[in-house]
Design a protein around this motif. Structure first.
Motif, PDB file in Angstrom:
ATOM      1  N   GLN A 138       0.846  -1.192   0.000  1.00  0.00           N
ATOM      2  CA  GLN A 138       0.000   0.000   0.000  1.00  0.00           C
ATOM      3  C   GLN A 138       0.885   1.247   0.000  1.00  0.00           C
ATOM      4  OE1 GLN A 138      -3.889  -0.099   2.102  1.00  0.00           O
ATOM      5  NE2 GLN A 138      -3.033   1.480   3.414  1.00  0.00           N
ATOM      6  N   THR A 139       0.947   1.916  -1.139  1.00  0.00           N
ATOM      7  CA  THR A 139       1.812   3.081  -1.273  1.00  0.00           C
ATOM      8  C   THR A 139       1.292   4.246  -0.438  1.00  0.00           C
ATOM      9  OG1 THR A 139       0.580   3.967  -3.158  1.00  0.00           O
ATOM     10  CG2 THR A 139       2.361   2.407  -3.645  1.00  0.00           C
ATOM     11  N   GLU A 140       2.119   5.288  -0.325  1.00  0.00           N
ATOM     12  CA  GLU A 140       1.706   6.476   0.423  1.00  0.00           C
ATOM     13  C   GLU A 140       0.486   7.124  -0.217  1.00  0.00           C
ATOM     14  OE1 GLU A 140       3.614  10.688   2.130  1.00  0.00           O
ATOM     15  OE2 GLU A 140       4.865   9.277   0.992  1.00  0.00           O
ATOM     16  N   GLU A 141       0.479   7.165  -1.554  1.00  0.00           N
ATOM     17  CA  GLU A 141      -0.657   7.746  -2.275  1.00  0.00           C
ATOM     18  C   GLU A 141      -1.938   6.967  -1.982  1.00  0.00           C
ATOM     19  OE1 GLU A 141      -2.039   8.887  -6.856  1.00  0.00           O
ATOM     20  OE2 GLU A 141      -0.229   7.689  -6.505  1.00  0.00           O
ATOM     21  N   MET A 142      -1.831   5.632  -2.011  1.00  0.00           N
ATOM     22  CA  MET A 142      -2.998   4.792  -1.720  1.00  0.00           C
ATOM     23  C   MET A 142      -3.458   4.983  -0.274  1.00  0.00           C
ATOM     24  SD  MET A 142      -1.769   1.288  -3.628  1.00  0.00           S
ATOM     25  CE  MET A 142      -3.030   0.248  -2.898  1.00  0.00           C
ATOM     26  N   ALA A 143      -2.494   5.000   0.663  1.00  0.00           N
ATOM     27  CA  ALA A 143      -2.829   5.150   2.078  1.00  0.00           C
ATOM     28  C   ALA A 143      -3.564   6.464   2.326  1.00  0.00           C
ATOM     29  CB  ALA A 143      -1.568   5.076   2.932  1.00  0.00           C
ATOM     30  N   ASN A 144      -3.086   7.530   1.697  1.00  0.00           N
ATOM     31  CA  ASN A 144      -3.724   8.838   1.866  1.00  0.00           C
ATOM     32  C   ASN A 144      -5.132   8.860   1.273  1.00  0.00           C
ATOM     33  OD1 ASN A 144      -1.569  10.003   3.246  1.00  0.00           O
ATOM     34  ND2 ASN A 144      -0.547  10.650   1.359  1.00  0.00           N
ATOM     35  N   GLU A 145      -5.278   8.205   0.110  1.00  0.00           N
ATOM     36  CA  GLU A 145      -6.599   8.167  -0.509  1.00  0.00           C
ATOM     37  C   GLU A 145      -7.573   7.355   0.339  1.00  0.00           C
ATOM     38  OE1 GLU A 145      -9.377   6.518  -3.833  1.00  0.00           O
ATOM     39  OE2 GLU A 145      -7.272   6.004  -4.114  1.00  0.00           O
ATOM     40  N   TYR A 146      -7.090   6.226   0.881  1.00  0.00           N
ATOM     41  CA  TYR A 146      -7.954   5.406   1.742  1.00  0.00           C
ATOM     42  C   TYR A 146      -8.379   6.187   2.981  1.00  0.00           C
ATOM     43  CZ  TYR A 146      -6.556   1.320  -1.034  1.00  0.00           C
ATOM     44  OH  TYR A 146      -6.342   0.419  -2.045  1.00  0.00           O
ATOM     45  N   LEU A 147      -7.452   6.994   3.526  1.00  0.00           N
ATOM     46  CA  LEU A 147      -7.793   7.803   4.703  1.00  0.00           C
ATOM     47  C   LEU A 147      -8.782   8.909   4.352  1.00  0.00           C
ATOM     48  CD1 LEU A 147      -4.457   8.111   6.728  1.00  0.00           C
ATOM     49  CD2 LEU A 147      -6.469   6.743   7.265  1.00  0.00           C
ATOM     50  N   ASP A 148      -8.661   9.461   3.130  1.00  0.00           N
ATOM     51  CA  ASP A 148      -9.648  10.454   2.671  1.00  0.00           C
ATOM     52  C   ASP A 148     -11.033   9.817   2.619  1.00  0.00           C
ATOM     53  OD1 ASP A 148      -7.751  12.421   2.460  1.00  0.00           O
ATOM     54  OD2 ASP A 148      -7.487  12.226   0.286  1.00  0.00           O
ATOM     55  N   GLU A 149     -11.073   8.583   2.103  1.00  0.00           N
ATOM     56  CA  GLU A 149     -12.350   7.872   2.029  1.00  0.00           C
ATOM     57  C   GLU A 149     -12.849   7.542   3.437  1.00  0.00           C
ATOM     58  OE1 GLU A 149     -13.518   4.896  -1.214  1.00  0.00           O
ATOM     59  OE2 GLU A 149     -12.928   3.591   0.461  1.00  0.00           O
ATOM     60  N   LEU A 150     -11.922   7.175   4.323  1.00  0.00           N
ATOM     61  CA  LEU A 150     -12.295   6.891   5.716  1.00  0.00           C
ATOM     62  C   LEU A 150     -12.857   8.148   6.378  1.00  0.00           C
ATOM     63  CD1 LEU A 150     -12.178   4.479   7.734  1.00  0.00           C
ATOM     64  CD2 LEU A 150     -10.034   5.444   8.584  1.00  0.00           C
ATOM     65  N   GLU A 151     -12.288   9.310   6.036  1.00  0.00           N
ATOM     66  CA  GLU A 151     -12.800  10.571   6.570  1.00  0.00           C
ATOM     67  C   GLU A 151     -14.227  10.820   6.087  1.00  0.00           C
ATOM     68  OE1 GLU A 151     -11.637  15.341   6.850  1.00  0.00           O
ATOM     69  OE2 GLU A 151     -10.517  14.032   5.486  1.00  0.00           O
ATOM     70  N   PHE A 152     -14.480  10.507   4.802  1.00  0.00           N
ATOM     71  CA  PHE A 152     -15.824  10.648   4.243  1.00  0.00           C
ATOM     72  C   PHE A 152     -16.790   9.710   4.975  1.00  0.00           C
ATOM     73  CE2 PHE A 152     -18.144  11.156  -0.133  1.00  0.00           C
ATOM     74  CZ  PHE A 152     -19.159  11.839   0.517  1.00  0.00           C
ATOM     75  N   LEU A 153     -16.327   8.488   5.262  1.00  0.00           N
ATOM     76  CA  LEU A 153     -17.140   7.535   6.014  1.00  0.00           C
ATOM     77  C   LEU A 153     -17.448   8.083   7.409  1.00  0.00           C
ATOM     78  CD1 LEU A 153     -15.350   4.198   5.052  1.00  0.00           C
ATOM     79  CD2 LEU A 153     -17.758   4.669   4.659  1.00  0.00           C
ATOM     80  N   ALA A 154     -16.416   8.635   8.058  1.00  0.00           N
ATOM     81  CA  ALA A 154     -16.596   9.189   9.404  1.00  0.00           C
ATOM     82  C   ALA A 154     -17.586  10.358   9.382  1.00  0.00           C
ATOM     83  CB  ALA A 154     -15.244   9.637   9.966  1.00  0.00           C
ATOM     84  N   GLU A 155     -17.452  11.211   8.364  1.00  0.00           N
ATOM     85  CA  GLU A 155     -18.364  12.351   8.213  1.00  0.00           C
ATOM     86  C   GLU A 155     -19.789  11.863   7.995  1.00  0.00           C
ATOM     87  OE1 GLU A 155     -19.254  15.637   4.775  1.00  0.00           O
ATOM     88  OE2 GLU A 155     -17.156  15.176   5.168  1.00  0.00           O
ATOM     89  N   THR A 156     -19.949  10.820   7.169  1.00  0.00           N
ATOM     90  CA  THR A 156     -21.266  10.240   6.920  1.00  0.00           C
ATOM     91  C   THR A 156     -21.878   9.721   8.216  1.00  0.00           C
ATOM     92  OG1 THR A 156     -20.676   9.630   4.648  1.00  0.00           O
ATOM     93  CG2 THR A 156     -22.512   8.445   5.635  1.00  0.00           C
ATOM     94  N   SER A 157     -21.007   9.211   9.103  1.00  0.00           N
ATOM     95  CA  SER A 157     -21.471   8.679  10.376  1.00  0.00           C
ATOM     96  C   SER A 157     -21.719   9.775  11.409  1.00  0.00           C
ATOM     97  CB  SER A 157     -20.445   7.673  10.918  1.00  0.00           C
ATOM     98  OG  SER A 157     -20.972   6.940  11.982  1.00  0.00           O
TER      99      SER A 157
END
Length: 399
Positions: A25-44
């Motif tokens: 999992q590259t740095e770019e992928m990790a950051n994108e996954y965390l962006d998506e996780l942030e969206f999930l957290a916001e949705t929650s």
């Protein structure tokens, strides 16, 4: 997970997110996954204050990240009154226990967060039962010392065996609940199977795609109905089926739950009856958000999930729909585009490398802005007509 297990805080929880950069999992992928996780957290309903990442060969088997990083997270949480720490990968029971002991606040992982969102989004008895089953299946191996009574009405005389600990009692209660929910789902599945059988032999078309790509907007546009749609993840949980007619050709159109990376296995299992709409569809319309920088990855995730439902699904006639062209910003290297003139841009898109993603069977639209909708309807018509003619060879109103 039942009424006693739902958080009802009015103010948003303050959370931090944790991910890892590994050889897989590259740095770019990790950051994108965390962006998506942030969206999930916001949705929650949570507010993300900080994201932590660590470069590591593989997640630490005891605390997910190293001892120095977990201490950094602990201090930050203490200084900023953080309510919850959310990890981007599914944590093992051992990791949860160890991290809770160090941080002494609520710990969630991506699977747990997705399950929580599903619980909030579930509207029908069917969806609620599926989510509750998935939650209990996720929870069973993760009972920890912080766990309290699952169901006070189950406690007391006759519930606790000789020398049985509270966790053992809770585990037995969960197993009983899982068995009850499975029986309930089997009954619901039988009812839904009868409902699907009663629809006759109309051609079935299913909208599939990553979450938040615009499936419900397309559903509303084609069926002239008002299916709930908003810019949040998993806005649609319950499968909606509508009868649609294009040029006198009737067919059934279903809008299914959106997929996402690292979708909890428990959800895929418990939602299989909902995903039967995908399994039984004659044609799939795979919707992509062309304005998202990682739509190729979304395309792969959806195809892999569909294959997990049924490996034969990938052989079905599929129309790939690139939605949200109005929000697409071509890169400088994407030559052939012109900043003005949607028709010119559409021509360029049809000749681009993206057109090859759907093996040439693709189309570019904007459901929101009604761009290229007539051609879209025409393509659906041709797909449905081909199946209709095989199913009803003597029906001549099409010719």
């Amino acid at each position: 997970m039942g009424e006693g297990l739902i958080y009802t805080d009015v103010k948003p929880e303050k959370v931090v997110l944790v991910g890892v950069i590994t050889s897989d999992q590259t740095e770019e992928m990790a950051n994108e996954y965390l962006d998506e996780l942030e969206f999930l957290a916001e949705t929650s309903g949570a507010e993300t204050l900080k994201k932590f990442t660590q470069r590591i060969d593989q997640p630490n088997s005891k605390t997910y990240v190293g001892s120095g990083k977990i201490e950094e997270i602990r201090l930050y949480c203490l200084q900023n009154q953080i309510d919850t720490v959310i990890f981007d990968d599914e944590l093992s029971p051992t990791q949860i226990r160890n991290i809770e002991r160090i941080l002494n606040i609520k710990i969630l992982d991506r699977s747990n967060l997705i399950l929580d969102i599903f619980a909030k989004r579930a509207r029908t008895a069917d969806a609620k039962t599926q989510v509750e089953l998935a939650q209990y299946q996720y929870l069973l191996p993760r009972l920890t010392r912080l766990w309290t009574h699952l169901d006070r009405t189950k406690g007391g005389i006759g519930m606790r065996g000789p020398g049985e600990t509270q966790i053992e009692t809770d585990r037995r209660i969960i197993q009983q609940k899982i068995a009850t929910l499975k029986e309930k789902l089997e009954k619901i599945d039988r009812q839904k199977s009868v409902q699907r059988g009663n629809r006759g032999q109309l051609v079935r078309v299913a909208l599939v795609g990553y979450t938040n790509v615009g499936k419900s907007t397309i559903m509303n546009m084609l069926s002239k109905s008002e299916v709930f749609a908003e810019n949040k993840l998993f806005a649609t949980l319950d499968t909606t089926v509508r009868k649609v007619v294009i040029d006198n050709l009737p067919f059934l159109l279903s809008d299914t739950v959106g997929f996402i990376r690292k979708l909890p296995h428990q959800l895929i299992e418990s939602f299989k009856s909902t995903l039967d709409e995908v399994r039984e569809a004659d044609v799939l319309i795979h919707v992509l958000d062309i304005s998202h920088p990682n739509f190729e990855d979304h395309y792969r995730v959806v195809n892999e999930t569909i294959a997990e439902i049924d490996e034969h699904q990938t052989d079905k006639p599929t129309l790939v729909v690139f939605n949200k062209v109005d929000a697409y910003n071509p890169k400088p290297e994407d030559i052939g585009f012109h900043p003005d003139g949607k028709d010119f841009a559409l021509d360029a898109l049809k000749k681009s490398w993206m057109a090859k993603l759907g093996k040439q069977n693709c189309i570019f639209i904007s459901a929101q802005e009604k761009i290229n909708i007539e051609e879209f309807k025409s393509r659906i018509y041709e797909e449905v007509k081909e199946i209709f003619q095989v199913r009803y060879p003597y029906h001549n109103f099409l010719y």
